[in-house]
Structures are given as structure tokens and as C-alpha cells.
Design a protein around this motif. Structure first.
Motif, PDB file in Angstrom:
ATOM      1  N   GLY A   1       0.787  -1.236   0.000  1.00 50.86           N
ATOM      2  CA  GLY A   1       0.000   0.000   0.000  1.00 50.86           C
ATOM      3  C   GLY A   1       0.814   1.278   0.000  1.00 50.86           C
TER       4      GLY A   1
ATOM      5  N   VAL B   1       3.728   1.615  -2.020  1.00 50.90           N
ATOM      6  CA  VAL B   1       4.576   1.684  -3.217  1.00 50.90           C
ATOM      7  C   VAL B   1       3.697   1.536  -4.464  1.00 50.90           C
ATOM      8  N   PHE B   2       4.074   2.216  -5.493  1.00 54.79           N
ATOM      9  CA  PHE B   2       3.562   2.125  -6.872  1.00 54.79           C
ATOM     10  C   PHE B   2       2.207   1.413  -7.018  1.00 54.79           C
TER      11      PHE B   2
ATOM     12  N   THR C   1       2.005  -2.558   5.963  1.00 50.61           N
ATOM     13  CA  THR C   1       3.395  -2.496   5.483  1.00 50.61           C
ATOM     14  C   THR C   1       4.317  -2.399   6.700  1.00 50.61           C
TER      15      THR C   1
ATOM     16  N   GLY D   1       6.340   0.037   6.982  1.00 52.99           N
ATOM     17  CA  GLY D   1       6.587   1.460   7.180  1.00 52.99           C
ATOM     18  C   GLY D   1       7.963   1.889   6.690  1.00 52.99           C
TER      19      GLY D   1
ATOM     20  N   SER E   1       8.870   1.907   3.313  1.00 55.82           N
ATOM     21  CA  SER E   1       8.814   2.481   1.961  1.00 55.82           C
ATOM     22  C   SER E   1       7.940   3.724   1.912  1.00 55.82           C
TER      23      SER E   1
ATOM     24  N   HIS F   1       4.717 -15.518   3.651  1.00 52.69           N
ATOM     25  CA  HIS F   1       3.861 -14.342   3.876  1.00 52.69           C
ATOM     26  C   HIS F   1       2.448 -14.613   3.348  1.00 52.69           C
TER      27      HIS F   1
ATOM     28  N   SER G   1       0.479 -11.480  -9.067  1.00 50.55           N
ATOM     29  CA  SER G   1       1.631 -12.318  -9.397  1.00 50.55           C
ATOM     30  C   SER G   1       2.445 -11.597 -10.469  1.00 50.55           C
TER      31      SER G   1
ATOM     32  N   TYR H   1      12.575 -15.062  -8.169  1.00 53.35           N
ATOM     33  CA  TYR H   1      11.305 -14.310  -8.197  1.00 53.35           C
ATOM     34  C   TYR H   1      10.160 -15.102  -8.838  1.00 53.35           C
TER      35      TYR H   1
HETATM   36  N1  LIG Z   1       6.627  -3.337 -11.411  1.00 48.90           N
HETATM   37  C1  LIG Z   1       6.427  -4.210 -12.376  1.00 48.90           C
HETATM   38  O1  LIG Z   1       6.737  -3.951 -13.547  1.00 48.90           O
HETATM   39  C2  LIG Z   1       5.790  -5.539 -12.063  1.00 48.90           C
HETATM   40  C3  LIG Z   1       5.657  -6.478 -13.074  1.00 48.90           C
HETATM   41  C4  LIG Z   1       5.028  -7.690 -12.798  1.00 48.90           C
HETATM   42  C5  LIG Z   1       4.529  -7.934 -11.533  1.00 48.90           C
HETATM   43  N2  LIG Z   1       4.681  -7.022 -10.547  1.00 48.90           N
HETATM   44  C6  LIG Z   1       4.120  -7.309  -9.235  1.00 48.90           C
HETATM   45  O2  LIG Z   1       3.304  -6.219  -8.878  1.00 48.90           O
HETATM   46  C7  LIG Z   1       3.397  -5.984  -7.490  1.00 48.90           C
HETATM   47  C8  LIG Z   1       4.022  -4.615  -7.291  1.00 48.90           C
HETATM   48  O3  LIG Z   1       3.694  -4.151  -6.051  1.00 48.90           O
HETATM   49  P1  LIG Z   1       4.114  -2.693  -5.583  1.00 48.90           P
HETATM   50  O4  LIG Z   1       4.197  -1.793  -6.765  1.00 48.90           O
HETATM   51  O5  LIG Z   1       3.259  -2.328  -4.479  1.00 48.90           O
HETATM   52  O6  LIG Z   1       5.638  -2.864  -5.170  1.00 48.90           O
HETATM   53  P2  LIG Z   1       6.276  -3.826  -4.124  1.00 48.90           P
HETATM   54  O7  LIG Z   1       7.715  -3.502  -4.071  1.00 48.90           O
HETATM   55  O8  LIG Z   1       5.911  -5.209  -4.423  1.00 48.90           O
HETATM   56  O9  LIG Z   1       5.578  -3.308  -2.741  1.00 48.90           O
HETATM   57  C9  LIG Z   1       5.686  -3.991  -1.663  1.00 48.90           C
HETATM   58  C10 LIG Z   1       4.742  -3.385  -0.603  1.00 48.90           C
HETATM   59  O10 LIG Z   1       4.692  -4.318   0.425  1.00 48.90           O
HETATM   60  C11 LIG Z   1       5.324  -3.796   1.600  1.00 48.90           C
HETATM   61  N3  LIG Z   1       6.206  -4.823   2.121  1.00 48.90           N
HETATM   62  C12 LIG Z   1       7.346  -5.318   1.574  1.00 48.90           C
HETATM   63  N4  LIG Z   1       7.889  -6.240   2.381  1.00 48.90           N
HETATM   64  C13 LIG Z   1       7.082  -6.341   3.462  1.00 48.90           C
HETATM   65  C14 LIG Z   1       7.114  -7.119   4.659  1.00 48.90           C
HETATM   66  N5  LIG Z   1       8.109  -7.983   4.930  1.00 48.90           N
HETATM   67  N6  LIG Z   1       6.114  -6.964   5.548  1.00 48.90           N
HETATM   68  C15 LIG Z   1       5.110  -6.087   5.330  1.00 48.90           C
HETATM   69  N7  LIG Z   1       5.028  -5.322   4.223  1.00 48.90           N
HETATM   70  C16 LIG Z   1       6.004  -5.451   3.305  1.00 48.90           C
HETATM   71  C17 LIG Z   1       6.082  -2.556   1.145  1.00 48.90           C
HETATM   72  O11 LIG Z   1       6.146  -1.582   2.182  1.00 48.90           O
HETATM   73  P3  LIG Z   1       7.365  -1.573   3.250  1.00 48.90           P
HETATM   74  O12 LIG Z   1       8.634  -1.658   2.452  1.00 48.90           O
HETATM   75  O13 LIG Z   1       7.210  -0.275   3.968  1.00 48.90           O
HETATM   76  O14 LIG Z   1       7.156  -2.744   4.118  1.00 48.90           O
HETATM   77  C18 LIG Z   1       5.220  -2.081  -0.021  1.00 48.90           C
HETATM   78  O15 LIG Z   1       4.108  -1.330   0.439  1.00 48.90           O
HETATM   79  C19 LIG Z   1       4.264  -7.087  -6.933  1.00 48.90           C
HETATM   80  O16 LIG Z   1       3.452  -8.173  -6.582  1.00 48.90           O
HETATM   81  C20 LIG Z   1       5.136  -7.455  -8.115  1.00 48.90           C
HETATM   82  O17 LIG Z   1       5.607  -8.767  -8.013  1.00 48.90           O
HETATM   83  C21 LIG Z   1       5.291  -5.823 -10.777  1.00 48.90           C
END
Ligand SMILES: NC(=O)c1ccc[n+]([C@@H]2O[C@H](COP(=O)([O-])OP(=O)(O)OC[C@H]3O[C@@H](n4cnc5c(N)ncnc54)[C@H](OP(=O)(O)O)[C@@H]3O)[C@@H](O)[C@H]2O)c1
Length: 330
Positions: free
Chosen positions: A8, A10-11, A31, A33, A35, A74, A91, A127
Motif C-alpha cells: 500500500g 509503493v507504486f 506495510t 513502514g 517504503s 507471507h 503475481s 522471483y
Molecule cells: N513493477 C512491475 O513492472 C511488475 C511487473 C510484474 C509484476 N509485478 C508485481 O506487482 C506488485 C508490485 O507491487 P508494488 O508496486 O506495491 O511494489 P512492491 O515492491 O511489491 O511493494 C511492496 C509493498 O509491500 C510492503 N512490504 C514489503 N515487504 C514487506 C514485509 N516484509 N512486511 C510487510 N510489508 C512489506 C512494502 O512496504 P514496506 O517496504 O514499507 O514494508 C510495499 O508497500 C508485486 O506483486 C510485483 O511482483 C510488478
């Protein structure tokens, strides 16, 4: 709707929270907290998913859960906590084992699932296998789940800098007709396939609100890179003189594909990645994904770059691009 977003800040997950709030849903975002903040209006629960989930959250009732997790433990913990919620797992097309088949994801063959958690910074190749495991866990624990597999996600707020690199490059042109040479990679016919983060977030919230089940590649239709870059340039209001440099020449000049230092972002080695930007968008479009024109994405990324000098951008520096063009054009 009571919506839990695991993520919630990030992006994409941030865009999901924003979209759900705009529709009047009650949103809890979990999260660590690290990012940054979550959008105003959401309840922010600060917790690390490496640890047991907070007890007061586990006793809560949610109509839907959107999870962007990558670690099987997770996702397993969360599915066990809220098995009756409507599950939307984000995914990736990286679950497919074959990126080379020009028809798309090969025969749909997936990587072998990897059910132990992994340090992705040390082992980025884990990944896809980890996401295969996350998918299996969600389908087993919440049989009516929907799994969306995005391709490259682009738009304002992108932390990767890949698509952003193109508007960032083009904004240095003046807007006069034919006003500058810009390196264009590979062959003009090579396909590119992306999805705007806001369209994907809209669709994810749509899916959370309904009962569509199944698995979808979440992509806009593939576009030849010449048409793709032309649309980006229109969105940026410029008319570059594209200078096409083929794969072998770029490689010989130590120019790298996709992302990172000395790269041309979005450019993929061929034929090894012929299939990665060639996924069939039709099932997702039929299920409601509605991609906006690329021009709009480019224009909005330009506005983001204007507003945020720290917006991440990857790829060749100006000097490196000039050096490559000099080597090619003389
Ligand atoms: N970007 C692309 O081009 C692309 C392409 C294909 C698929 N995807 C998928 O799309 C999704 C992208 O998600 P997104 O943009 O929100 O970026 P993300 O980097 O997957 O975001 C992760 C979120 O989860 C939180 N988080 C990470 N580790 C955590 C932990 N251990 N405990 C609790 N919270 C945690 C982060 O906040 P904190 O760091 O503050 O915890 C952040 O809010 C992902 O599933 C990725 O695999 C992305």
C-alpha cells in the motif's frame, strides 16, 4: 467493502489503495513502514510479514484481500488468516518458464514452484519460482481467488525508472519538427508490452468487488516498438529523429538491455525474449482491464518528472547515448 491491502505504500499497491478509497471502500494497508506512508484515508497497520500477523488484524473481517507478496510464507500466513475473503493475488508474467516463444508464454509452462522464502536481492532468479508458489498457496487456500500476472507496469510513481526513462529522454527535446536524434534500440518491429499502473489498479479493485475467478496475464496489447515510441513521443509533444541501432551493434558497444547502468530501457535481447512482450491481452480485456492510450501514460509521467526531481530514471546517460550515436552515425 472492507478491503485489506497487503502493501500500500509503493507504486501498484499504493494505486490500489487510492482507487479503493476513491470508491468509498474502507481500506486497511499493512506495510513495515519502510517504503513511506500509505494514502491518507487508509488505516495503516505497521507490521513485518516475516513475523506473525497482528492479532487484532487476524480477528478482523475483510470482504477482500489484495496481496502483492513475493514470499510464500507471507502469503500462506495471510490466506490462513482470511480464507473466506475474496482473494486477489498480484503475481507476474515472470512465472512463465519460457520467454522465447514468439507466440507468448510458450505452452504456458511455469517455473517449478519454490516454497521456501528466498532473499531476492541475493537471488533475483528466485522471483518467478516464488510467485508460482504464492499462486499455488492462494488457489489451495482460497479456491475462488483471482490471480493477476502483470507484465511491465508503467506510469507515474514507478520506482524502476524503465518506462520513465523515455519521457525523461524526450523532455530534453524542444518540440520543433525533427528536433533531435534519439537512439532507438533493436528492430522497429520488436514488440513492447506494458500496462499503466492506474489501469491495473482500477481492474484489481474491480476484481476485488466481483466474483470473477481464474488467472489472467495483466497486459495491454503488444505494440511494435516503433509505434510504441512514436506514441510516447506524441504524449511528450515532441518529434524525434529516431536512430535505430540493431541488437548486435548495441551489444558490441556494451549497451545493455532492459534496465540499469548503460541500458536502453524496455529493449530486450532477441530471440531470447521474443515471448515476454507477446502475451495475449484478450482474456484480461474481456474481463474488464481497460488500458488507456500510451500517449496519456507518457504525458502523465512527464508531469510527474516535472513535479518530482527525484523521480527514478534508469538507462544510458546523455553522454553515453551521444557516444553510441557518434560510433554508429559518425
Ligand atoms: N513493477 C512491475 O513492472 C511488475 C511487473 C510484474 C509484476 N509485478 C508485481 O506487482 C506488485 C508490485 O507491487 P508494488 O508496486 O506495491 O511494489 P512492491 O515492491 O511489491 O511493494 C511492496 C509493498 O509491500 C510492503 N512490504 C514489503 N515487504 C514487506 C514485509 N516484509 N512486511 C510487510 N510489508 C512489506 C512494502 O512496504 P514496506 O517496504 O514499507 O514494508 C510495499 O508497500 C508485486 O506483486 C510485483 O511482483 C510488478
Amino acid at each position: 467493502m472492507q478491503l485489506l491491502v497487503l502493501g500500500g505504500s509503493v507504486f501498484l499497491s499504493r494505486a490500489v489503495v487510492e482507487t479503493a478509497l476513491a470508491r468509498g471502500h474502507d481500506v486497511v494497508a499493512l506495510t513495515r513502514g519502510r517504503s513511506g506512508s500509505v494514502p491518507a484515508g487508509a488505516r495503516h497497520v505497521v507490521a513485518d510479514r516475516d513475523d506473525p500477523l497482528p492479532a487484532d488484524l487476524v480477528t478482523g473481517r475483510f470482504d477482500a484481500v489484495v496481496d502483492v507478496g513475493r514470499q510464500p510464507s507471507h502469503v500462506r500466513r495471510a490466506v490462513r488468516a482470511w480464507p473466506d475473503a475474496r482473494w486477489v493475488l498480484v503475481s507476474t508474467i515472470s512465472v512463465y518458464a519460457d520467454d522465447a516463444d514468439p507466440a507468448g508464454p510458450g505452452a504456458g509452462r511455469l517455473h517449478e514452484a519454490r516454497h521456501d522464502d528466498a532473499d531476492l536481492s541475493a537471488d533475483p532468479a528466485a522471483y518467478g519460482p516464488l510467485k508460482v508458489a504464492c499462486e499455488e498457496i492462494v488457489r489451495a487456500g482460497a479456491p475462488d481467488a483471482v490471480v493477476v500476472r502483470p507484465g511491465l507496469v508503467v506510469g507515474p510513481g514507478d520506482p524502476s525508472g524503465r518506462f520513465t526513462a523515455w519521457p525523461a529522454r524526450l523532455r530534453r527535446l524542444t518540440g520543433a519538427p525533427d528536433d533531435g536524434d534519439v537512439l532507438a534500440p533493436g528492430s522497429p518491429d520488436d514488440l513492447v508490452q506494458t500496462i499503466d499502473v492506474r489501469d491495473l489498479a482500477t481492474w484489481i479493485v474491480d476484481l476485488a468487488e466481483t466474483s470473477v475467478a481464474g488467472t489472467f496475464d495483466a497486459v495491454a496489447p503488444a505494440v511494435p516498438i516503433a509505434a510504441y515510441l512514436a506514441a510516447v513521443a506524441r504524449g511528450c509533444g515532441v518529434a524525434p529523429r529516431w536512430r535505430w541501432v540493431d541488437h548486435d551493434r548495441l551489444t558490441a558497444l556494451d549497451v545493455r538491455p532492459w534496465s540499469g547502468p548503460r541500458s536502453v530501457p524496455l529493449w530486450l535481447p532477441r530471440p531470447a525474449y521474443d515471448g515476454m512482450p507477446a502475451h495475449d491481452a484478450a482474456p484480461a480485456l474481456a474481463a474488464g482491464l481497460t488500458p488507456r492510450p500510451l500517449e496519456d501514460t507518457a504525458r502523465d509521467v512527464l508531469a510527474w518528472l516535472d513535479a518530482d526531481p527525484d523521480a527514478p530514471v534508469t538507462g544510458l546517460t546523455d553522454a553515453e547515448e551521444a557516444e553510441v550515436l557518434h560510433a554508429v552515425l559518425g
